[in-house]
Scaffold this motif. Structure first.
Motif, PDB file in Angstrom:
ATOM      1  N   GLU A  92      98.659 -45.593 -17.631  1.00  0.00           N
ATOM      2  CA  GLU A  92      99.995 -45.171 -17.192  1.00  0.00           C
ATOM      3  C   GLU A  92     100.040 -43.735 -16.680  1.00  0.00           C
ATOM      4  O   GLU A  92     100.696 -43.465 -15.674  1.00  0.00           O
ATOM      5  CB  GLU A  92     101.002 -45.348 -18.327  1.00  0.00           C
ATOM      6  N   THR A  93      99.366 -42.818 -17.327  1.00  0.00           N
ATOM      7  CA  THR A  93      99.399 -41.414 -16.894  1.00  0.00           C
ATOM      8  C   THR A  93      98.830 -41.274 -15.491  1.00  0.00           C
ATOM      9  O   THR A  93      99.421 -40.608 -14.638  1.00  0.00           O
ATOM     10  CB  THR A  93      98.608 -40.527 -17.876  1.00  0.00           C
ATOM     11  N   THR A  94      97.697 -41.920 -15.244  1.00  0.00           N
ATOM     12  CA  THR A  94      97.085 -41.860 -13.915  1.00  0.00           C
ATOM     13  C   THR A  94      97.980 -42.528 -12.883  1.00  0.00           C
ATOM     14  O   THR A  94      98.162 -42.005 -11.782  1.00  0.00           O
ATOM     15  CB  THR A  94      95.693 -42.519 -13.936  1.00  0.00           C
ATOM     16  N   LEU A  95      98.560 -43.669 -13.242  1.00  0.00           N
ATOM     17  CA  LEU A  95      99.449 -44.373 -12.305  1.00  0.00           C
ATOM     18  C   LEU A  95     100.687 -43.534 -11.992  1.00  0.00           C
ATOM     19  O   LEU A  95     101.107 -43.460 -10.834  1.00  0.00           O
ATOM     20  CB  LEU A  95      99.855 -45.736 -12.873  1.00  0.00           C
ATOM     21  N   ASN A  96     101.252 -42.892 -13.003  1.00  0.00           N
ATOM     22  CA  ASN A  96     102.428 -42.043 -12.767  1.00  0.00           C
ATOM     23  C   ASN A  96     102.090 -40.862 -11.860  1.00  0.00           C
ATOM     24  O   ASN A  96     102.853 -40.531 -10.947  1.00  0.00           O
ATOM     25  CB  ASN A  96     103.006 -41.551 -14.093  1.00  0.00           C
ATOM     26  N   LEU A  97     100.946 -40.218 -12.094  1.00  0.00           N
ATOM     27  CA  LEU A  97     100.529 -39.094 -11.246  1.00  0.00           C
ATOM     28  C   LEU A  97     100.266 -39.574  -9.820  1.00  0.00           C
ATOM     29  O   LEU A  97     100.668 -38.920  -8.855  1.00  0.00           O
ATOM     30  CB  LEU A  97      99.295 -38.407 -11.838  1.00  0.00           C
ATOM     31  N   HIS A  98      99.627 -40.727  -9.695  1.00  0.00           N
ATOM     32  CA  HIS A  98      99.348 -41.305  -8.379  1.00  0.00           C
ATOM     33  C   HIS A  98     100.658 -41.617  -7.642  1.00  0.00           C
ATOM     34  O   HIS A  98     100.770 -41.379  -6.438  1.00  0.00           O
ATOM     35  CB  HIS A  98      98.517 -42.580  -8.567  1.00  0.00           C
ATOM     36  N   THR A  99     101.645 -42.111  -8.374  1.00  0.00           N
ATOM     37  CA  THR A  99     102.946 -42.433  -7.782  1.00  0.00           C
ATOM     38  C   THR A  99     103.666 -41.174  -7.312  1.00  0.00           C
ATOM     39  O   THR A  99     104.160 -41.112  -6.178  1.00  0.00           O
ATOM     40  CB  THR A  99     103.815 -43.193  -8.799  1.00  0.00           C
ATOM     41  N   ILE A 100     103.717 -40.168  -8.167  1.00  0.00           N
ATOM     42  CA  ILE A 100     104.397 -38.914  -7.811  1.00  0.00           C
ATOM     43  C   ILE A 100     103.716 -38.256  -6.621  1.00  0.00           C
ATOM     44  O   ILE A 100     104.390 -37.805  -5.683  1.00  0.00           O
ATOM     45  CB  ILE A 100     104.434 -37.959  -9.024  1.00  0.00           C
ATOM     46  N   LEU A 101     102.387 -38.216  -6.641  1.00  0.00           N
ATOM     47  CA  LEU A 101     101.668 -37.590  -5.527  1.00  0.00           C
ATOM     48  C   LEU A 101     101.826 -38.416  -4.246  1.00  0.00           C
ATOM     49  O   LEU A 101     101.914 -37.858  -3.152  1.00  0.00           O
ATOM     50  CB  LEU A 101     100.196 -37.399  -5.869  1.00  0.00           C
TER      51      LEU A 101
END
Length: 166
Positions: free
Chosen positions: A85-94
């Protein structure tokens, strides 16, 4: 309402395979090539490279919004487990940020092209290099999501459905 939606396949998608990576690879290629053409045009003083760069930025701007939309849909269907989830959230925001950044750079490029299509200022080239860094980091995050966390791969989808990954 949900009865009208197509069933999800073994990739947890309503269509055969992920579309986001297909579209996003065009964006990556167009941005890389646009910056490469700008740098090449600057050092060779060949304005034709600037024209190629402009059109690559233009189509990259359109394509990234398509990639973000499919990314959002596919992220929602991925059923990410806590570790991813953390990686997916960062990927989404970026990803959302890059859509705005690329649109702004394209707008700036349009203004520069309108004023003088035969030259580019050094700060624009510097921003292009920074953009390459952001795109590279975003690509790294996407690679993590697929190759490390296995989102939308059959074994991971099965493990999530069976409750093994939580």
């Amino acid at each position: 309402m949900f009865d009208y939606l197509p069933p999800l396949n073994d990739h947890n998608l309503p269509y055969p395979d992920t579309i986001h990576p297909i579209v996003v690879h065009f964006v990556i290629a167009m941005v890389l090539f646009a910056v490469f053409c700008d740098i090449l045009g600057y050092f060779t003083r060949n304005a034709r490279f600037y024209e190629v760069s402009w059109w690559n930025f233009f189509f990259a701007t359109i394509s990234i919004f398509i990639a973000v939309v499919f990314g959002q849909v596919e992220a929602g269907l991925a059923g990410p487990y806590p570790v991813a989830e953390t990686t997916l959230n960062l990927h989404t925001i970026l990803g959302w940020s890059l859509s705005g950044i690329i649109a702004a750079i394209t707008a700036w490029r349009y203004v520069l092209r309108s004023r003088n299509p035969k030259s580019l200022p050094i700060p624009f080239l510097g921003v292009g290099v920074l953009l390459l860094g952001l795109v590279g980091f975003q690509t790294y995050l996407g690679d993590l999501l697929v190759w490390v966390y296995g989102l939308h791969t059959v074994p991971v989808v099965e493990a999530i459905r069976e409750g093994i990954l939580r």
